[in-house]
Write a protein that holds these residues in place. Sequence first.
Motif, PDB file in Angstrom:
ATOM      1  N   SER A  42       0.830  -1.210   0.000  1.00 52.12           N
ATOM      2  CA  SER A  42       0.000   0.000   0.000  1.00 52.12           C
ATOM      3  C   SER A  42       0.863   1.258   0.000  1.00 52.12           C
ATOM      4  CB  SER A  42      -0.932   0.014   1.210  1.00 52.12           C
ATOM      5  OG  SER A  42      -0.188   0.090   2.407  1.00 52.12           O
ATOM      6  N   ARG A  44       3.290   4.080  -1.359  1.00 49.72           N
ATOM      7  CA  ARG A  44       3.434   4.678  -2.693  1.00 49.72           C
ATOM      8  C   ARG A  44       4.591   5.656  -2.696  1.00 49.72           C
ATOM      9  NH1 ARG A  44       0.647   0.991  -3.123  1.00 49.72           N
ATOM     10  NH2 ARG A  44      -1.348   0.801  -4.157  1.00 49.72           N
ATOM     11  N   THR A  65      -0.257  -0.963  -6.968  1.00 53.43           N
ATOM     12  CA  THR A  65      -1.709  -1.077  -6.826  1.00 53.43           C
ATOM     13  C   THR A  65      -2.185  -2.427  -7.330  1.00 53.43           C
ATOM     14  OG1 THR A  65      -2.034   1.308  -7.010  1.00 53.43           O
ATOM     15  CG2 THR A  65      -3.936  -0.089  -7.526  1.00 53.43           C
TER      16      THR A  65
END
Length: 75
Positions: A42, A44, A65
Amino acid sequence: MDSSPLSVSWWDVFALSPSFRLGLHVEFGRCLLEVVEQRNYSFRAKKISNDEVGTLVDSFNDMLTEIEHRTTALE
């Protein structure tokens, strides 16, 4: 390959880009470590430019993702 003085490789453009000089590679490396060491899909990378490095960050985040969705589906 063109040997004229005006020929420029992709790497030349990348290495001279403002994002590269500002140390984006350090931020990107930190993100890679977070994903690999913690298996935190999760997480980024932060996009700080709209040049070719920004495109790389967008693609990396899109990949994360997809991995996150597939991992969730398997659990």
